[in-house]
Design a protein around this motif. Structure first.
Motif, PDB file in Angstrom:
ATOM      1  N   GLY A 255      45.356  -9.599  40.903  1.00 50.95           N
ATOM      2  CA  GLY A 255      44.373  -8.654  40.392  1.00 50.95           C
ATOM      3  C   GLY A 255      43.071  -8.786  41.148  1.00 50.95           C
ATOM      4  O   GLY A 255      42.755  -9.841  41.706  1.00 50.95           O
ATOM      5  N   MET A 256      42.276  -7.714  41.167  1.00 50.03           N
ATOM      6  CA  MET A 256      41.035  -7.786  41.928  1.00 50.03           C
ATOM      7  C   MET A 256      40.024  -6.769  41.424  1.00 50.03           C
ATOM      8  O   MET A 256      40.365  -5.781  40.763  1.00 50.03           O
ATOM      9  CB  MET A 256      41.297  -7.520  43.416  1.00 50.03           C
ATOM     10  CG  MET A 256      41.624  -6.066  43.726  1.00 50.03           C
ATOM     11  SD  MET A 256      41.971  -5.730  45.470  1.00 50.03           S
ATOM     12  CE  MET A 256      40.807  -6.751  46.303  1.00 50.03           C
ATOM     13  N   ALA A 257      38.753  -7.022  41.748  1.00 51.17           N
ATOM     14  CA  ALA A 257      37.665  -6.066  41.574  1.00 51.17           C
ATOM     15  C   ALA A 257      36.810  -6.110  42.826  1.00 51.17           C
ATOM     16  O   ALA A 257      36.540  -7.190  43.367  1.00 51.17           O
ATOM     17  CB  ALA A 257      36.836  -6.397  40.342  1.00 51.17           C
ATOM     18  N   ILE A 258      36.375  -4.922  43.308  1.00 52.07           N
ATOM     19  CA  ILE A 258      35.591  -4.807  44.535  1.00 52.07           C
ATOM     20  C   ILE A 258      34.227  -4.226  44.187  1.00 52.07           C
ATOM     21  O   ILE A 258      34.107  -3.277  43.399  1.00 52.07           O
ATOM     22  CB  ILE A 258      36.293  -3.906  45.563  1.00 52.07           C
ATOM     23  CG1 ILE A 258      37.709  -4.418  45.841  1.00 52.07           C
ATOM     24  CG2 ILE A 258      35.496  -3.813  46.856  1.00 52.07           C
ATOM     25  CD1 ILE A 258      37.765  -5.762  46.499  1.00 52.07           C
ATOM     26  N   TYR A 259      33.179  -4.780  44.802  1.00 48.14           N
ATOM     27  CA  TYR A 259      31.805  -4.334  44.570  1.00 48.14           C
ATOM     28  C   TYR A 259      31.146  -4.083  45.927  1.00 48.14           C
ATOM     29  O   TYR A 259      31.403  -4.796  46.897  1.00 48.14           O
ATOM     30  CB  TYR A 259      31.001  -5.395  43.815  1.00 48.14           C
ATOM     31  CG  TYR A 259      31.684  -5.911  42.571  1.00 48.14           C
ATOM     32  CD1 TYR A 259      31.443  -5.328  41.328  1.00 48.14           C
ATOM     33  CD2 TYR A 259      32.566  -6.989  42.641  1.00 48.14           C
ATOM     34  CE1 TYR A 259      32.075  -5.806  40.181  1.00 48.14           C
ATOM     35  CE2 TYR A 259      33.199  -7.465  41.509  1.00 48.14           C
ATOM     36  CZ  TYR A 259      32.960  -6.870  40.284  1.00 48.14           C
ATOM     37  OH  TYR A 259      33.581  -7.348  39.155  1.00 48.14           O
ATOM     38  N   VAL A 260      30.294  -3.063  45.974  1.00 49.75           N
ATOM     39  CA  VAL A 260      29.467  -2.800  47.153  1.00 49.75           C
ATOM     40  C   VAL A 260      28.024  -2.736  46.673  1.00 49.75           C
ATOM     41  O   VAL A 260      27.684  -1.915  45.802  1.00 49.75           O
ATOM     42  CB  VAL A 260      29.876  -1.498  47.851  1.00 49.75           C
ATOM     43  CG1 VAL A 260      28.891  -1.166  48.973  1.00 49.75           C
ATOM     44  CG2 VAL A 260      31.301  -1.625  48.408  1.00 49.75           C
ATOM     45  N   ASN A 261      27.214  -3.631  47.187  1.00 50.07           N
ATOM     46  CA  ASN A 261      25.797  -3.726  46.809  1.00 50.07           C
ATOM     47  C   ASN A 261      25.637  -3.865  45.291  1.00 50.07           C
ATOM     48  O   ASN A 261      24.767  -3.261  44.669  1.00 50.07           O
ATOM     49  CB  ASN A 261      25.012  -2.529  47.329  1.00 50.07           C
ATOM     50  CG  ASN A 261      25.017  -2.450  48.842  1.00 50.07           C
ATOM     51  OD1 ASN A 261      25.051  -3.488  49.521  1.00 50.07           O
ATOM     52  ND2 ASN A 261      24.988  -1.252  49.386  1.00 50.07           N
ATOM     53  N   GLY A 262      26.530  -4.672  44.698  1.00 51.44           N
ATOM     54  CA  GLY A 262      26.445  -4.977  43.275  1.00 51.44           C
ATOM     55  C   GLY A 262      27.131  -3.986  42.368  1.00 51.44           C
ATOM     56  O   GLY A 262      27.287  -4.252  41.171  1.00 51.44           O
ATOM     57  N   LYS A 263      27.558  -2.858  42.879  1.00 54.40           N
ATOM     58  CA  LYS A 263      28.195  -1.824  42.055  1.00 54.40           C
ATOM     59  C   LYS A 263      29.704  -1.890  42.212  1.00 54.40           C
ATOM     60  O   LYS A 263      30.223  -1.955  43.326  1.00 54.40           O
ATOM     61  CB  LYS A 263      27.701  -0.436  42.478  1.00 54.40           C
ATOM     62  CG  LYS A 263      28.339   0.706  41.699  1.00 54.40           C
ATOM     63  CD  LYS A 263      27.857   2.052  42.217  1.00 54.40           C
ATOM     64  CE  LYS A 263      28.548   3.203  41.487  1.00 54.40           C
ATOM     65  NZ  LYS A 263      28.118   4.520  42.012  1.00 54.40           N
ATOM     66  N   GLU A 264      30.413  -1.884  41.063  1.00 57.93           N
ATOM     67  CA  GLU A 264      31.868  -1.917  41.112  1.00 57.93           C
ATOM     68  C   GLU A 264      32.398  -0.602  41.676  1.00 57.93           C
ATOM     69  O   GLU A 264      32.039   0.481  41.213  1.00 57.93           O
ATOM     70  CB  GLU A 264      32.450  -2.152  39.723  1.00 57.93           C
ATOM     71  CG  GLU A 264      33.983  -2.255  39.725  1.00 57.93           C
ATOM     72  CD  GLU A 264      34.557  -2.570  38.369  1.00 57.93           C
ATOM     73  OE1 GLU A 264      35.589  -1.959  38.012  1.00 57.93           O
ATOM     74  OE2 GLU A 264      33.965  -3.414  37.642  1.00 57.93           O
ATOM     75  N   VAL A 265      33.293  -0.694  42.676  1.00 62.04           N
ATOM     76  CA  VAL A 265      33.864   0.503  43.294  1.00 62.04           C
ATOM     77  C   VAL A 265      35.370   0.578  43.102  1.00 62.04           C
ATOM     78  O   VAL A 265      35.972   1.629  43.350  1.00 62.04           O
ATOM     79  CB  VAL A 265      33.525   0.558  44.797  1.00 62.04           C
ATOM     80  CG1 VAL A 265      32.026   0.720  44.999  1.00 62.04           C
ATOM     81  CG2 VAL A 265      34.048  -0.674  45.537  1.00 62.04           C
TER      82      VAL A 265
END
Length: 1014
Positions: A935-945
């Motif tokens: 499982g995973m979660a991706i963030y760009v500049n602190g925002k979940e994408v």
């Protein structure tokens, strides 16, 4: 006295091949000369010195000589690459070795440095490479190690990889071992892309992608278990005999590779010591066994005597000598001769110490395995183990035998019992010292003498040799089995599974008073791994030596402690596999042998099992079931480098040095390397002492001269043919392979010496000095009468440039077939049409690729604190972050960064960050490509994408929602698009949290990022 000798053997070999030993007239150690490396007399200290003294020098063979070497020798120098000065220490395609002695004939490196005839690897010995460094550390090489690899099958394009080995004092070929490399730089030809620079890497030398920017020294089934320097799986190769890229599978080929180092040493700084007029003393090798095993005369059966096959039921577990018989005991059904004869002699057998033949008169009968053997002062043989019957009579794991016949001797009346319900009495260790016989194992009571009275002395006891009874003044009580005992006048060291002695805490190791059996000093030692002290960190053996005591046991640790306060003096760790199971001190040579179930590497100086390369490691050496250590310094002695293997991986459980200096080793052994190659040596092996006796010294050295040549003659000290080294002033200048004379260009006042040298590196003392006499004085000769000078011709005037005789310069005429020059329209018509030129669209920009480095950490305590994923996260928050190349994770061996965890300390999640500097234009977008395992979660500049297979607000201890196999995850890539409007001008951060489904499951991560145009 130990003296490195491989280089002198190389010089001897070069002379034998007909290599000329050229001399420069008038050159000597007391005459200034330029070390150009063109002869043995003008040998340079390094290829770098040759290049400094002659910037026009080209690549090829040169003579090198440092004070660490015994004689000048020839090497291949690369004088072109990166300023030149590189010495080649190995080259080849597939089939490299990690052994200390290297591989092949050293002269093949400089006679065949490249080409298909060089594909069979040749590697200088580690000793030779250290001599080229002349005492400098490997990690002090400012240019690191250079690997030059072919990048195509034709061998026309080449790659140079530079890498600095960290925490390494001496050279070794253990390039497959996990360790730290720094300053890794790929210098690539244009045919495969641009150059790349990376920082610290752990594990393979360089593994940043599946293409050319990967340098793995590896062996695997896909390569037929042959070592070599492999590329990533995207690179293609073949098995053609002439191919520079070899692979049986078509991918991940091993490229033909040359290995270089660049020591920057010169003769002026080298410091050759002046030889006194009396000459040099003899120099011999340190007394160690040969690394190859003696020919097998007898072996044990493959079958177990008890029928049990386990780590604690190996074939040979105890070895001792009584008189001229060496006894081997363990768990074997019978013994077999080299000719195939089978003798039904199980569990215990004796062999003649001189002939290694079976002693057929010794025929005891046991019903269980042997754990301990010891020679008693009375000449009897004490035997301990897990048996209940000997020679048809009851025996409680301890018996005394006649060493000639094997009959039971009951005169001492010694016995043990174990009155713990259901427990079996076992003796696992026996030692004789100072009029006492010590035993250790698993028992509660012992008895001796003629009575039937049993004395309580739990798991350790001693008998008085003179009274034959139990020493009731020394009766410790230990709450666990004793595996090893070592007694001296200072005290008694114990190793085992215990945690208390006489109700005093002392975990697995204890040091007791020699008089009272109580703890004489606390032994608070550091295990190599965090343990539960009630069942972990067990120790198998102890040995006292001088003012030190050694201990070996679980989690691959062998350590040396000071007897004064039991503080640690040195330690080493083996990886992978490798609990130390036996220690044996050879008091004649001051060598400690450590036996283990280790078959890979020993990290000298390490004390932490998980990451031994990150501690005080100083060297990494190959180890195959038994290694040698200096008993006083704790250093590994890599010159003893045997190859032993077994069928179960249980290793060696006993080692012993007999009265002839032969090292015996027993355990799970089925094969070893003998002098003629591999041989079947089941149960035990023998290593004879290597030759350390120099040949007789020469004498009566005489020097005569005619003013041009010095003629040396000497008298041999031996009847057999002997090689000789000729020394002038303070250096070796030649090796004489035949005869007792030598000629060399004259030097006024040169001081000569000669010594014998054998083929294993032993040197006799030299002759006393013999000085070159002054040349004879020649009678003056009348000068010749001058002849009259010839007539002088009149000069001729040059031609004059005038009308009658003009000087006409040549005129360049065009060749008849030259094309006419193009006609340029200097006045174009504005009405002529002009074709428009389409502007090129900017190319997509690849920002992140597999193999790039990511910051990674584990176990964030507060996942709700989102600062770790923000653009301006502060790293100095106390959280430990690491930098590793992707792919990264655990549970999948093909990862570039394969993180090592045991089941009980494996994290549930990892957290990753990568900072980018970009300036996106309107209409562009950042496209991320990744996968979810599990499982995973991706963030760009602190925002979940993006979130995949992971609950909202999952914490560091959360698991993924479902299991996803690594192979399945790779087949389902995830694409995430972030428009330019959501990106920063300048710094941007991609962050990811990756969770496993459960303990023991893989969790992996990799990503590519591209800045795409509309």
């Amino acid at each position: 006295m130990k003296k490195p000798s491989f280089i002198s053997k190389l010089a001897v070999g070069a002379t034998a091949l007909g290599v000329a030993v050229a001399m420069l007239p008038g050159a000597s150690a007391n005459t200034t000369y330029v070390p150009n490396g063109l002869s043995s007399e003008t040998a340079a200290a390094s290829c770098w010195e040759v290049k400094q003294n002659d910037p026009e020098s080209t690549s090829g063979t040169y003579w090198l000589y440092t004070p660490s070497m015994d004689a000048p020798a020839q090497f291949y120098c690369d004088q072109e690459t990166d300023g030149g000065g590189w010495v080649m220490i190995g080259r080849g395609r597939e089939g490299w070795t990690e052994e200390y002695f290297g591989r092949g004939k050293a002269e093949d490196i400089f006679t065949k440095p490249t080409g298909p005839e060089a594909f069979d690897p040749v590697q200088l010995s580690s000793e030779t490479v250290d001599e080229l460094l002349d005492g400098d550390r490997v990690d002090s090489l400012e240019d690191g190690v250079r690997f030059r690899r072919a990048v195509n099958a034709e061998g026309t394009d080449w790659q140079n990889v530079y890498a600095q080995r960290i925490n390494t004092e001496s050279w070794s070929w253990t390039l497959q071992a996990n360790t730290n490399w720094g300053g890794v730089r790929f210098e690539n030809p244009s045919s495969i892309g641009g150059s790349r620079i990376y920082g610290l890497t752990t594990g393979g030398i360089a593994s940043w992608n599946q293409s050319y920017n990967t340098l793995r020294f590896t062996s695997a089934a896909v390569h037929g278990w042959k070592n070599g320097f492999a590329y990533g799986s995207y690179v293609r190769g073949n098995t053609d005999a002439s191919s520079y890229l070899w692979t049986p599978t078509g991918t991940a080929p091993m490229g033909f590779t040359q290995v270089f180092i660049r020591p920057k040493i010169n003769q002026n700084d080298a410091g050759f010591a002046q030889i006194p007029d009396s000459g040099l003393a003899a120099e011999d090798n340190r007394q160690l066994p040969n690394s190859f095993t003696a020919s097998m005369r007898w072996r044990t059966s493959m079958e177990s005597g008890t029928g049990v096959v386990s780590e604690l039921n190996t074939r040979v577990q105890a070895i001792a000598q009584v008189g001229n018989t060496v006894f081997t005991g363990g768990d074997f059904k019978n013994v077999v001769s080299a000719s195939g004869e089978t003798v039904e002699q199980g569990y215990l057998a004796g062999y003649d110490v001189n002939s290694a033949e079976l002693v057929r008169s010794f025929t005891p009968k046991f019903n269980g395995q042997i754990k301990a053997l010891e020679s008693l002062p009375s000449g009897l043989l004490a035997v301990g183990g897990e048996f209940t019957e000997v020679n048809g009579q009851p025996a409680n794991g301890f018996v005394i035998l006649n060493p000639v016949t094997g009959e039971t001797d009951t005169s001492l009346g010694w016995d043990i019992v174990n009155r713990v319900s259901g427990a079996v009495p076992v003796v696992k260790t026996i030692q004789v010292q100072g009029g006492y016989v010590y035993i250790g194992g698993s028992f509660t009571h012992v008895k001796g003498g003629t009575g039937d009275f049993y004395t309580y002395s739990r798991n350790a006891a001693r008998f008085n040799v003179s009274t034959k009874g139990v020493d009731v003044t020394w009766r410790p009580v230990l709450n666990g089995t004793v595996n090893g005992v070592s007694a001296s006048e200072d005290g008694v060291a114990l190793a085992g599974y215990f945690t208390k002695v006489n109700d005093v805490n002392t975990v697995k190791l204890a040091y007791l008073s020699p008089t009272a059996g109580t703890i004489s000093k606390p032994w608070v030692w550091k295990p190599s791994y965090p343990i539960n002290t009630t069942n972990g960190g067990f120790q198998f053996d102890v040995q006292q030596a001088h003012s030190e005591v050694w201990a070996g046991g679980s989690e691959h640790l062998i350590a040396q402690y000071s007897l004064s306060d039991l503080s640690r003096m040195s330690s080493s760790i083996t990886r992978s596999g490798g609990d130390f199971q036996d220690l044996q001190l050879d008091t004649n040579t001051d060598v400690m042998y450590g036996a283990c179930h280790c078959g890979n590497w020993v990290y000298e100086g390490a004390d932490l099992y998980q990451t031994p390369w990150n501690t005080a490691v100083s060297d990494i050496h190959r180890i195959r079931l038994v290694g040698a250590f200096d008993a006083q310094t704790g250093e590994v002695l890599p010159e003893f480098s045997p190859e032993i293997s077994g069928d179960k991986g249980y290793g060696v459980w006993e080692s012993f040095v007999d009265s002839n200096g032969v090292l015996w080793a027993g355990g799970d052994i089925t094969r070893s390397r003998g002098s003629g190659g591999g041989q079947s040596t089941v149960g035990f092996v023998r290593f004879t002492p290597r030759d350390v006796a120099p040949a007789a010294a020469p004498s009566d050295l005489q020097v005569t001269t005619d003013g041009t040549t010095d003629e040396l003659t000497w008298t041999s000290g031996t009847r057999s043919r002997t090689d000789y080294q000729v020394l002038r002033d303070n250096r070796v200048i030649a090796t004489v392979k035949s005869g007792t004379s030598y000629s060399v260009a004259h030097t006024d006042g040169a001081r000569y010496f000669v010594r014998s040298v054998d083929n294993v590196g032993n040197y006799s003392k030299t002759t006393p000095v013999a000085t070159a006499p002054a040349p004879p004085v020649e009678e003056p000769v009348d000068p010749p009468v001058e002849e009259p000078a010839p007539p002088v011709e009149e000069p001729v005037d040059p031609p004059v440039d005038n009308e009658e005789n003009p000087v006409i310069p040549p005129v360049d005429e065009p060749a008849p077939n030259d094309p006419a020059p193009p006609v340029v329209d200097e006045n174009p018509d504005p009405a002529d049409p002009v074709e428009p030129v389409e502007p090129e669209a900017p190319a997509d920009q690849k920002l992140v690729v597999s193999g790039d480095r990511w910051d990674v950490t584990f176990g964030l305590t507060n996942i709700y604190d989102r600062t770790w994923r923000d653009t301006n996260y502060a790293y100095n928050t106390g959280r430990q972050w690491y930098t590793r190349p992707s792919s990264i994770g655990w549970g999948e061996p093909s990862l570039a960064s394969n993180l090592s965890f045991n089941w009980w300390n494996q994290p549930n999640a990892m957290f990753l960050r990568k900072e980018l500097t970009i300036n996106p234009a309107t209409g562009q977008s950042l496209v991320l490509t990744t996968y979810a395992d599990d499982g995973m979660a991706i963030y760009v500049n602190g925002k979940e994408v993006h979130r995949e297979n992971l609950a909202t607000n999952a914490t560091a201890s959360s698991m993924a929602l479902a299991r996803v196999a690594y192979s399945d995850a790779k087949l389902r890539p995830i694409t995430i698009t972030i428009p330019a409007s959501e990106l920063n001008q300048g710094k941007n951060v991609i962050a990811a949290q990756v969770h496993a489904y459960r303990r023991g499951e893989s969790a992996t991560f990799d990503m590519e990022a591209t800045l795409k145009n509309p």
